[in-house]
Design an enzyme around this catalytic site. Structure first.
Site, short mmCIF file in Angstrom:
data_model
loop_
_atom_site.label_atom_id
_atom_site.label_comp_id
_atom_site.label_asym_id
_atom_site.label_seq_id
_atom_site.Cartn_x
_atom_site.Cartn_y
_atom_site.Cartn_z
N ASP A 88 33.14 134.78 -30.47
CA ASP A 88 32.79 136.15 -30.81
C ASP A 88 31.30 136.30 -31.09
O ASP A 88 30.51 135.40 -30.77
CB ASP A 88 33.63 136.63 -32.01
CG ASP A 88 33.46 135.73 -33.23
OD1 ASP A 88 32.45 134.99 -33.30
OD2 ASP A 88 34.32 135.77 -34.13
N HIS A 100 27.43 128.39 -29.62
CA HIS A 100 27.52 127.80 -30.95
C HIS A 100 28.54 128.53 -31.82
O HIS A 100 28.88 128.05 -32.90
CB HIS A 100 26.15 127.81 -31.64
CG HIS A 100 25.21 126.77 -31.11
ND1 HIS A 100 23.88 126.69 -31.47
CD2 HIS A 100 25.42 125.75 -30.23
CE1 HIS A 100 23.31 125.67 -30.84
NE2 HIS A 100 24.22 125.09 -30.08
N ARG A 112 29.50 121.88 -24.09
CA ARG A 112 28.25 121.19 -24.45
C ARG A 112 27.94 120.09 -23.45
O ARG A 112 26.79 119.88 -23.06
CB ARG A 112 28.39 120.64 -25.87
CG ARG A 112 27.14 119.96 -26.40
CD ARG A 112 27.29 119.67 -27.89
NE ARG A 112 26.23 118.81 -28.37
CZ ARG A 112 26.42 117.60 -28.90
NH1 ARG A 112 27.65 117.12 -29.03
NH2 ARG A 112 25.40 116.88 -29.32
N ASN A 172 23.42 112.86 -26.93
CA ASN A 172 24.76 112.72 -26.35
C ASN A 172 25.70 111.80 -27.14
O ASN A 172 26.85 111.63 -26.75
CB ASN A 172 24.65 112.21 -24.91
CG ASN A 172 24.02 113.24 -23.99
OD1 ASN A 172 24.20 114.44 -24.18
ND2 ASN A 172 23.25 112.78 -23.02
N HIS A 183 24.52 119.80 -21.38
CA HIS A 183 23.68 118.60 -21.41
C HIS A 183 23.55 117.98 -20.02
O HIS A 183 22.49 117.44 -19.68
CB HIS A 183 24.25 117.58 -22.39
CG HIS A 183 24.00 117.92 -23.83
ND1 HIS A 183 24.00 116.97 -24.84
CD2 HIS A 183 23.75 119.11 -24.44
CE1 HIS A 183 23.76 117.57 -26.00
NE2 HIS A 183 23.61 118.86 -25.78
#
Length: 326
Positions: A252, A191, A61, A93, A65
């Protein structure tokens, strides 16, 4: 006379082209100047990530960002100063972690070869190595990025795709970085190992349109479960929720299955099913083997890692990742 001038122009064009080629990222960029750099980084990640495997999600992440604001230049690592509010302190953030992890890697690499390896490359390599170390896909990370010297709070707010983003917003923000709809779907797939604070989506549960209502695009049973067991009030800023319940530790395809069941946690997750092109691609990924997702995800990660990079003599190689060189 005219011929020699024309020949000179050709030479200048060729030299200009050569310069741009030389300034591109390349695999093994540090082979000559710091040959052990990538091995040092990989070894550190493999040694320590198992103590906190959830860091893999936050490190990828962080890379995401970073690349969406001024390109992949480690501007996300810079601290706020007396006359500048940095990206790090912008709302998207505030829940990032792993800054100390990156700093520890940087100190090891600096001890090996000072002033050679950029913080921007360290973010890219650490993100990849942490995903691989926790059982996820591998992707190539060409190196040679240089570190930026500017970090702006407002730019982070304006450029990082928000969890509340609808399809149009997401499409625009990705297109601004040269990323297409397939990249949007694939990068959202990270995610599958993420967690979120209730504050990032509680409006979907308690006040979607400002009249105390629930988002009709969110599965009602799932919403009821979240309200009963996780986000028990609209002001909860601390509780964490798995973005891929029951499969958070496994990289997955189940995240995509949840999207089609209307159980994507963010509005930005649900948005992927509101457009026929992205919804079709989600279905296509689910129908294929896991390795196909890994291969496609790798391509999008490599593509994102090249966004607006600084190379050659642009930017600098920071001595410490949190501050620009004096």
């Amino acid at each position: 006379m005219g011929g020699s001038r024309y020949f000179g122009i050709i030479i200048l064009v060729l030299l200009g082209s050569l310069g741009s080629i030389q300034a591109q990222l390349e695999l093994g960029f540090y082979t000559k100047n710091c040959p052990r750099a990538e091995k040092i980084i990989e070894d550190f990640v493999h040694k320590h990530i198992h103590n906190a495997p959830s860091l893999a999600a936050t490190l990828i992440r962080m890379h995401f960002h970073d690349c969406f604001v001024r390109g992949c230049d480690a501007s996300v690592l810079l601290n706020t100063t007396s006359n500048n509010q940095a990206e790090k302190d912008a709302t998207p953030n505030l829940t990032l972690r792993g800054f100390d992890f990156v700093d520890r890697v940087k100190s090891l690499v600096e001890a090996e070869c000072a002033g050679i390896v950029s913080c921007a490359d360290i973010i890219a390599l650490v993100a990849r190595d942490s995903i691989v170390a926790t059982g996820g896909p591998f992707w190539k990370v060409p190196t040679g990025r240089r570190d930026g010297t500017i970090s702006n709070f407002t730019e982070a707010l304006n450029n990082i795709p928000p969890p509340s983003g609808n399809f149009t917003t997401l499409q625009t923000l990705f297109a601004n970085k040269g990323l297409d709809l397939n990249d949007l779907v694939l990068l959202s797939g990270a995610h599958t190992i993420g967690v979120s604070h209730c504050s990032s989506f509680s409006n979907r549960l308690y006040n979607f349109t400002g009249v105390g209502d629930q988002d009709p695009a969110l599965d009602s049973k799932y919403a009821a479960n979240l309200k009963a067991n996780k986000c028990r009030n609209p002001n909860d800023n601390t509780t964490k929720v798995e973005m891929d319940p029951g499969s958070r530790k496994t990289f997955d395809l189940s995240y995509y299955s949840l999207l089609l069941k209307r159980r994507g946690l963010f509005e930005s997750d649900a948005a992927l099913t509101t457009n026929p092109t992205t919804k079709s691609f989600v279905t296509q990924l689910l129908q294929g083997p896991l390795q196909n997702f890994y291969d496609e995800f790798a391509k999008s990660m490599e593509k994102m890692g090249r966004v607006d990079v600084k190379t050659g003599s642009t930017g600098e190689i920071r001595k410490q990742c949190a501050v620009v060189n004096s």
